[in-house]
Motif scaffolding. Structure first.
Motif, short mmCIF file in Angstrom:
data_model
loop_
_atom_site.label_atom_id
_atom_site.label_comp_id
_atom_site.label_asym_id
_atom_site.label_seq_id
_atom_site.Cartn_x
_atom_site.Cartn_y
_atom_site.Cartn_z
N GLY A 66 41.07 90.04 54.86
CA GLY A 66 41.45 88.77 54.24
C GLY A 66 42.09 87.81 55.22
N ALA A 67 43.13 87.14 54.75
CA ALA A 67 43.77 86.11 55.56
C ALA A 67 44.30 86.63 56.89
N SER A 68 44.70 87.91 56.92
CA SER A 68 45.28 88.46 58.15
C SER A 68 44.27 88.50 59.29
N GLY A 69 42.99 88.55 58.98
CA GLY A 69 41.98 88.56 60.04
C GLY A 69 41.23 87.26 60.19
N ARG A 70 41.65 86.21 59.47
CA ARG A 70 40.89 84.95 59.48
C ARG A 70 41.74 83.73 59.81
N ASN A 71 43.04 83.87 59.92
CA ASN A 71 43.94 82.72 60.00
C ASN A 71 43.91 82.04 61.36
N GLY A 72 44.73 81.00 61.51
CA GLY A 72 44.76 80.23 62.75
C GLY A 72 45.40 80.94 63.92
N GLY A 73 46.09 82.05 63.65
CA GLY A 73 46.67 82.82 64.74
C GLY A 73 47.89 82.18 65.38
N GLN A 74 48.71 81.49 64.57
CA GLN A 74 49.87 80.80 65.11
C GLN A 74 51.17 81.34 64.53
N ILE A 75 52.12 81.63 65.41
CA ILE A 75 53.46 82.03 65.00
C ILE A 75 54.25 80.77 64.71
N VAL A 76 54.53 80.52 63.43
CA VAL A 76 55.28 79.34 63.00
C VAL A 76 56.48 79.81 62.20
N ASN A 77 57.64 79.44 62.61
CA ASN A 77 58.87 79.93 61.98
C ASN A 77 59.13 79.29 60.63
N SER A 78 60.11 79.84 59.91
CA SER A 78 60.56 79.41 58.60
C SER A 78 59.51 79.73 57.54
#
Length: 428
Positions: A66-78
């Motif tokens: 799902g989303a864990s393998g398809r996302n933008g791959g960015q570490i964004v805080n908060s």
């Protein structure tokens, strides 16, 4: 698409080689049964295994499907709503615990990558880019807010001249650099975390969709060919949970986001577009985000489809956004285009809670899930180990059903998004 196939993404095409895990075909027991092998489930599993409990993870399709393998791959805080939202709704004293947790998810990711030697092309640095004066003012406030909650020494405001040295475009008025942000190959992170689960003695079963959960002490989780009897169950399916627990459906809505990936760029072109190799997201309500891959492709995402329908032509939606940012890529070929679902809540705050006495869940990251899911895994492991303070803080957040119920939530949400998008365009 077979039950085990990943979507046709750049991430799937460039994933590290792994051995498929078997489908569950027997009756087994464990301290904890986790439903879903995405970031929430895998983070929960690792933290529980590190604490000495036995864990079984059931995945309907593939690890990171799902989303864990398809996302933008960015570490964004908060969180999808920032810490000031908690302060307004809860008061500054009660909101303090959320401020303390707002920057923990990224640290967890880096700890797992280091401890378990996960090869996921992790790089440091992320930029929030302002398209107008209003958004730049918001970033100034965000810097002050984050520093007030202890995120000191990581942030740098960028004026118009400074951001053009980070992103080769003239569309931004400025930005905010978070040196603790970063980017990585998301599917390889999930696959590496799954390997960590196995090394710690956990069990993972793929192609093992859960058909029902029988509440009780212990609980019984049934698949088509097997069952798990467990003291505790963690439901971590998020937007891919379907109708397994109807009580979790009313207050959330699956949404789709789209991503494209270019052919590999010449190294000098890649270096010119993103000289510092930071990832970037803009400050719009329906934001765009982009970064370079390890092999110098531009990965560009954005857009939201309410109700999680797959658009007929993803490239037609996202390519114009990419070209508005980087006109020089007009002749560059798009090699991959895909969509993935995230789960939206009305408040845009994540939902964490308990059903009965021993079924826990976390969902509704609202498009801001990479760091939250890793934090959630740690918090869920804490409450199962009888340390409930941080779980209770999330569980006490109020959540409401979408206006219009199941039928009208999509058009109502789309109207709201149109309104906020118009405000973004007008800079008001």
């Amino acid at each position: 698409m077979t039950a085990l196939a990943h979507t046709s993404s750049y991430y799937a095409a460039s994933a590290n080689p792994v051995t498929l895990q078997p489908s569950l075909s027997e009756s087994i027991q464990a301290d904890v049964c986790i439903i879903g092998a995405g970031y929430t489930g895998l983070s929960t599993a690792i933290h529980l295994l590190e604490s000495g409990l036995s864990v079984v993870v059931l995945e309907a399709a593939r690890i990171g499907f799902g989303a864990s393998g398809r996302n933008g791959g960015q570490i964004v805080n908060s969180f999808s709503r920032d810490i000031d939202s908690f302060e307004r709704s809860l008061g500054k004293d009660k909101a303090r615990i959320f401020g303390q947790m707002a920057f923990e998810g990224g640290r967890i990711i880096r700890r797992l990558v280091k401890d378990y030697q996960i090869n996921c092309s992790l790089k440091d640095g992320g930029v929030f880019a302002a398209l107008n004066t209003k958004q730049m003012h918001h970033l100034e406030q965000q810097k002050a807010l984050w520093e007030r909650h202890g995120h000191v020494g990581w942030l740098e405001l960028l004026d118009k001249d400074a951001i053009t040295k980070v992103v080769a475009t003239d569309v931004y008025q400025g930005g905010l650099l978070d040196k603790s942000g970063g980017h990585f190959h998301p599917l390889n992170l999930a696959l590496g975390e799954a390997q960590a689960v196995l090394k710690l003695g956990g069990q993972i079963y793929e192609d093992s969709a859960v058909l029902d959960i029988k509440q009780g002490d212990p609980a019984v989780v049934n698949t088509a060919s097997g069952q798990v009897t467990a003291k505790f169950v963690v439901v971590a399916g998020n937007a891919y949970l379907s109708n397994l627990l109807p009580e979790l459906q009313a207050k959330s809505m699956p949404c789709g986001t789209q991503v494209i990936t270019t052919e590999p760029l010449d190294s000098d072109v890649a270096k010119r577009l993103l000289p510092q190799d930071y990832c970037v997201e803009d400050c719009n309500y329906l934001l765009d985000y982009f970064r370079l891959s390890a092999d110098n492709r531009l990965i560009y995402g954005g857009g939201v489809v309410y109700g999680a329908r797959d658009p007929a032509n993803i490239e037609a939606i996202i390519r114009p956004k990419m070209l508005k940012t980087f006109p020089e890529l007009a002749k560059v070929k798009i090699d991959y285009a895909w969509t993935g679902n995230f789960l939206l809540t009305l408040s845009r705050l994540p939902q964490m809670g308990r059903i009965g006495t021993n079924i826990y869940y976390s969902q509704g990251c609202s498009g801001h899930g990479i760091t939250y899911t890793h934090l959630a895994g740690k918090i869920l492991s804490e409450v199962i180990n009888q340390h409930a303070s941080r779980f209770d803080a999330f569980a006490q957040l109020p959540h409401y059903p979408f206006p219009g119920g199941h039928v009208l939530r999509v058009p109502f949400s789309a109207i709201g998004a149109w309104y906020y998008s118009l405000r973004d365009k007008l800079g008001v």
